[in-house]
Every structure is written in structure tokens, then in C-alpha cells.
Design an enzyme around this catalytic site. Structure first.
Site, short mmCIF file in Angstrom:
data_model
loop_
_atom_site.label_atom_id
_atom_site.label_comp_id
_atom_site.label_asym_id
_atom_site.label_seq_id
_atom_site.Cartn_x
_atom_site.Cartn_y
_atom_site.Cartn_z
N GLY A 108 73.26 55.85 -29.05
CA GLY A 108 73.24 56.78 -30.18
C GLY A 108 72.41 56.15 -31.29
O GLY A 108 72.54 54.96 -31.58
N LYS A 109 71.55 56.97 -31.90
CA LYS A 109 70.68 56.44 -32.95
C LYS A 109 71.52 55.88 -34.11
O LYS A 109 71.16 54.87 -34.71
CB LYS A 109 69.74 57.53 -33.47
CG LYS A 109 68.82 58.08 -32.40
CD LYS A 109 67.82 59.06 -32.93
CE LYS A 109 66.63 58.37 -33.53
NZ LYS A 109 65.93 57.46 -32.64
N GLY A 110 72.63 56.57 -34.41
CA GLY A 110 73.48 56.12 -35.52
C GLY A 110 74.04 54.73 -35.26
O GLY A 110 73.94 53.84 -36.10
N ASP A 150 65.03 52.72 -34.55
CA ASP A 150 66.38 52.52 -35.10
C ASP A 150 66.51 51.11 -35.68
O ASP A 150 67.14 50.92 -36.73
CB ASP A 150 67.45 52.71 -34.01
CG ASP A 150 67.40 54.11 -33.40
OD1 ASP A 150 66.89 55.03 -34.08
OD2 ASP A 150 67.88 54.28 -32.27
P1 ATP Z 1 61.64 54.88 -30.90
O1 ATP Z 1 61.92 56.37 -30.86
O2 ATP Z 1 60.89 54.35 -29.69
O3 ATP Z 1 62.81 54.05 -31.25
P2 ATP Z 1 60.04 55.59 -33.18
O4 ATP Z 1 59.08 56.56 -32.58
O5 ATP Z 1 61.12 56.10 -34.05
O6 ATP Z 1 60.62 54.62 -32.08
P3 ATP Z 1 57.85 53.80 -33.82
O7 ATP Z 1 56.90 54.27 -34.85
O8 ATP Z 1 57.42 53.89 -32.38
O9 ATP Z 1 59.25 54.52 -34.07
O10 ATP Z 1 58.25 52.26 -34.09
C1 ATP Z 1 58.89 51.82 -35.26
C2 ATP Z 1 58.27 50.52 -35.73
O11 ATP Z 1 58.45 49.53 -34.70
C3 ATP Z 1 56.77 50.58 -35.97
O12 ATP Z 1 56.48 51.02 -37.27
C4 ATP Z 1 56.36 49.12 -35.75
O13 ATP Z 1 56.59 48.35 -36.92
C5 ATP Z 1 57.33 48.68 -34.65
N1 ATP Z 1 56.69 48.82 -33.33
C6 ATP Z 1 56.81 49.83 -32.46
N2 ATP Z 1 56.04 49.63 -31.36
C7 ATP Z 1 55.43 48.44 -31.54
C8 ATP Z 1 54.52 47.64 -30.77
N3 ATP Z 1 54.07 48.04 -29.57
N4 ATP Z 1 54.12 46.45 -31.30
C9 ATP Z 1 54.57 46.01 -32.51
N5 ATP Z 1 55.43 46.71 -33.27
C10 ATP Z 1 55.85 47.90 -32.81
#
Ligand code: ATP
Length: 290
Positions: free
Chosen positions: A38-40, A239
């Protein structure tokens, strides 16, 4: 200060299967593992591991006591997690050897949070505390309104994305966290770019590209390139980022400092397989050579 998280708690069941079942097929799994999900819950664990005091507000069914125990073991206060009669939210996840998966999600108890429960919990909050929500529970608008009335800073992570849910919350938010796709979807729905939203601080996470931050008080926008790591599993990166950024703010860091800490934590997270169980501890985040 403290963080109050109106958040989902899931009992995730991961089945290893020889291949993903086709419609009508009955297939024996070779292995079953149970995880807190869960994201929460992930955000609460991340914020607690970052050193914050975290109060989780949520609900589980009679089958979900172990999930609450797991949250408490991670240092999250679970006094305001109610037990209701509907089953605990859960995901049934089939994973084949290639890593390809298939997920059935049952929201269950996550949609059974009572307004009185929120009132009771937030009666213990202090002005200046943070309230965070994601789109996996009911009662988000009620919570945001109550939080604002009590002088809390209200933050929303707009995932899983729903244009109606986020639009209803916009007038009540101090912080909004979106990923790149969610930012585009919100722009399509509202006609507003992230910098134009009526929210004081907006963070857009850009996966391996990093983070973009908009501060409407100063009119400034800032880009933060991600730390370069070898990613093996990006589940829970968002998260982890959210939990850490809130913990940083709660501990009095400036937003750029909190974003940097959260990007470090999320970068470590993507080098690990798993979710809540492998969210890094603050010491590891501080000491990691990235
Ligand atoms: P998820 O749904 O997979 O949990 P999200 O789509 O909500 O993630 P992202 O933007 O993919 O969020 O990732 C959140 C943060 O994690 C990014 O802003 C970055 O700082 C870090 N991050 C994600 N992927 C990478 C990567 N391949 N290398 C380094 N940092 C990453």
C-alpha cells in the site's frame, strides 16, 4: 513536529508462477510470499526510517492484524489504525520468471475510514504538523479540510492518479507531489501546468531524470538531477521519496535539502528488490556514496 498519514495498508500476496495465467486457465503457483504494501504504508515506513514521528491513520479487517504489527515494528504509531469488518486491502500479484506480473487489487478496509476516526486522530495533532494523503483511501477531502482548520500543512501524493480526486483537493493543499505522467494528466484535466497550480509548493518526480520543484511564493522553479545508480527495481521509489521529503521538511530542512535527502533515499531504493521491507534507513542514506 509529527507527520500524520491518512494512508492505505495492504496485505500483498505474491505468487510465483511458471507463466501468467490465460483467461480460463487454472495454474498452480510454486511459491507464496506475504508483504506489507500500500502506498500509504510505504510512505509511513519511509518517513519513520528517515527519523520522523509518524502517526498512521487507516483501517484493516480482521485478517490484517499482522500488517499493523509490521508497521509498528518499523516504528510507525498505529494507534489510529481502526479494525473494521471488511477484509484488509490487498493485492494478489502473480509474477512469472521474466519479472512480468499481473495484479488484482482489492481496496477493502482502506475505503472504510470514518470521519469520527479522523477527528479523533487529528485532535492530537499540533499546528505546523504535516498531514499527507495518497489516492488509496476514502475521506481525503474531509481530512484535508480538518487538517487545514487545525493549522497542519497538507500534502498530497496524487497516485494512483484520478483527475477528480486531485481537483477536489487542490484548494486544500500546501504541497503536491506528482510523477511526470501524473503531471501531464493533471495538465490535460485542468489546463494548468505544475507551475500554474493553486498550490504553494509542487514537486514533480521525473524517475531517473530527477526532480523539478516549483515554489509559487517565490515564483521559482528548480531542477535536481537524480543520483546515478544501477536500478534493478523501481517499485516504491516514489513512496520512499515522498516519505523522506516529508520527514526532511518535518525536521526543519529547506525544501531543496529535503529533496536532496529524498532523492538519495529513492536512488538507494531502486538498487534493491522489494518494497516496505527494504526502504533504506537514514544512516545508510547519509553514508551512501552516490
Ligand atoms: P513508483 O511508482 O515506481 O514508486 P513514481 O513514478 O512515483 O515511482 P519516480 O519519478 O519514478 O516516481 O521516482 C521518484 C524518485 O526516485 C525520482 O525523482 C528519483 O529521485 C528517484 N529515482 C527513480 N528512478 C531512479 C533511477 N533509475 N535512478 C536514480 N533515481 C531514481
Amino acid at each position: 513536529m509529527a507527520i500524520w498519514n491518512l494512508g492505505s495498508i495492504n496485505a500483498d500476496m505474491v505468487y510465483a508462477v511458471p507463466h501468467l495465467p490465460r483467461p480460463g486457465e487454472t495454474l498452480a503457483a510454486t511459491e507464496l510470499s506475504h508483504f506489507l504494501g500500500g502506498k500509504g504504508a510505504n510512505m509511513s515506513v519511509a518517513a519513520a526510517r528517515a527519523g520522523a514521528t509518524v502517526h498512521h491513520i487507516g483501517a484493516v479487517g480482521p485478517d490484517g492484524r499482522w500488517t499493523v504489527g509490521r508497521l509498528a515494528d518499523y516504528g510507525v504509531d498505529t494507534e489510529h489504525v481502526a479494525q473494521v469488518t471488511v477484509p484488509t486491502g490487498h493485492a494478489i500479484i502473480a509474477v512469472e520468471e521474466t519479472g512480468e506480473n499481473l495484479i488484482v487489487l482489492f481496496p477493502g478496509a482502506n475505503q472504510e475510514i470514518a470521519v469520527e476516526q479522523l477527528e479523533q486522530a487529528l485532535a492530537g495533532a499540533k499546528a505546523g504538523d504535516l498531514l499527507v494523503m495518497q489516492n488509496e483511501t476514502n475521506a481525503q477531502v474531509e481530512a484535508a479540510q480538518m487538517g487545514r482548520e487545525r493549522g497542519l500543512k497538507v500534502c498530497y501524493a496524487a497516485a494512483p492518479f484520478d483527475a477528480e480526486a486531485v481537483s477536489a483537493l487542490l484548494p486544500h493543499l500546501d504541497f503536491l507531489i506528482l510523477n511526470e505522467v501524473e503531471a501531464e494528466q493533471l495538465q490535460q484535466a485542468t489546463g494548468l501546468a505544475p507551475s500554474e497550480l493553486p498550490v504553494a509548493q509542487v514537486i514533480v518526480t521525473l524517475g531517473s531524470k530527477g526532480v523539478r520543484y516549483f515554489d509559487s511564493d517565490t515564483g521559482e522553479s528548480q531542477e535536481f538531477p537524480a543520483y546515478k545508480v544501477k536500478a534493478v527495481d523501481t517499485t516504491g521509489a516514489g513512496d520512499t521519496f515522498t516519505g523522506y521529503v516529508l520527514a526532511g521538511m518535518d525536521q526543519g530542512m529547506s525544501m531543496p535539502q529535503a529533496i536532496d535527502l529524498a532523492m538519495r533515499a529513492a536512488a538507494i531504493m531502486v538498487t534493491r528488490h522489494g518494497t516496505a521491507d527494504v526502504i533504506p534507513l537514514l544512516d545508510d542514506v547519509r553514508q551512501a556514496r552516490l
